[in-house]
Enzyme design. Structure first.
Site: not given
Length: 190
Positions: A8-10, A13, A35
């Site tokens: 997940v990018s953050t 999420q 992240g």
């Protein structure tokens, strides 16, 4: 053995959907990155997954974009897996390199990515050539104007100032100032 990878990018999420899909597909071990941008291919979880894989294993992702956003990097990674004797499976796109159809789809994607890179390269070269023909300067703008270079030449050549002091005054390196002065003097002489 099936090894899963989720990202997940953050930090905010959730990766529940990915984790459930990977477990349902039979992954015995799942590595994660939280992240971390998909544009980066130097990721702790991905690196650990690649280190863990052995010949005959399969790396499984929920979707291709969880592995990365750059198609050329994805292709490079899947080719690296192939050299290690490891298969690849993307659940949502149904790409499974252990089947002949999955390998075909992946190779078509690779060919399209290579075609796209060559088109971009051709367009870039054509645009640069057109700009040159219009007399446009390509690259970084000069660090000093012609007037500033003339002023520097006078300061160094006629007034005897140190090139270090003049370069500092114009906020450029001595090397850049020498190069700009030499080019200006050659242009004026020629």
């Amino acid at each position: 053995m099936k090894i899963g990878y989720a990202r997940v990018s953050t930090e905010e999420q959730k990766m529940d959907l990915q984790m459930e899909a990977l477990k349902r597909s039979g992954c015995e071990q799942i590595f994660v990155d939280r992240g971390v941008s998909g544009s980066l291919f130097d990721r702790q979880g991905l690196d650990a997954a690649l280190e863990y894989l052995n010949t005959g294993d399969m790396l499984v992702v929920w979707r291709l974009d969880r592995l990365g956003r750059s198609l050329s990097k994805l292709i490079e990674l899947v080719e690296q897996l192939g050299k290690m004797g490891v298969e690849f499976h993307s659940l949502c796109e149904s790409i499974d390199t252990s089947s002949s159809g999955g390998r075909l789809i992946f190779h078509v994607m690779a060919a399209l990515a290579e075609f796209e890179r060559s088109l971009i390269s051709e367009r870039t070269r054509a645009g640069m050539q057109a700009a040159r023909e219009r007399g446009q300067h390509l690259g970084r703008p000069p660090s000093l104007t012609a007037e500033q270079v003339d002023e520097a030449i006078i300061a160094v050549e006629m007034n005897g100032e140190y090139i270090t002091d003049v370069a500092r005054r114009f906020d450029v390196s001595r090397r850049s100032l020498r190069r700009l002065m030499r080019m200006r003097l050659e242009r004026q002489a020629g």
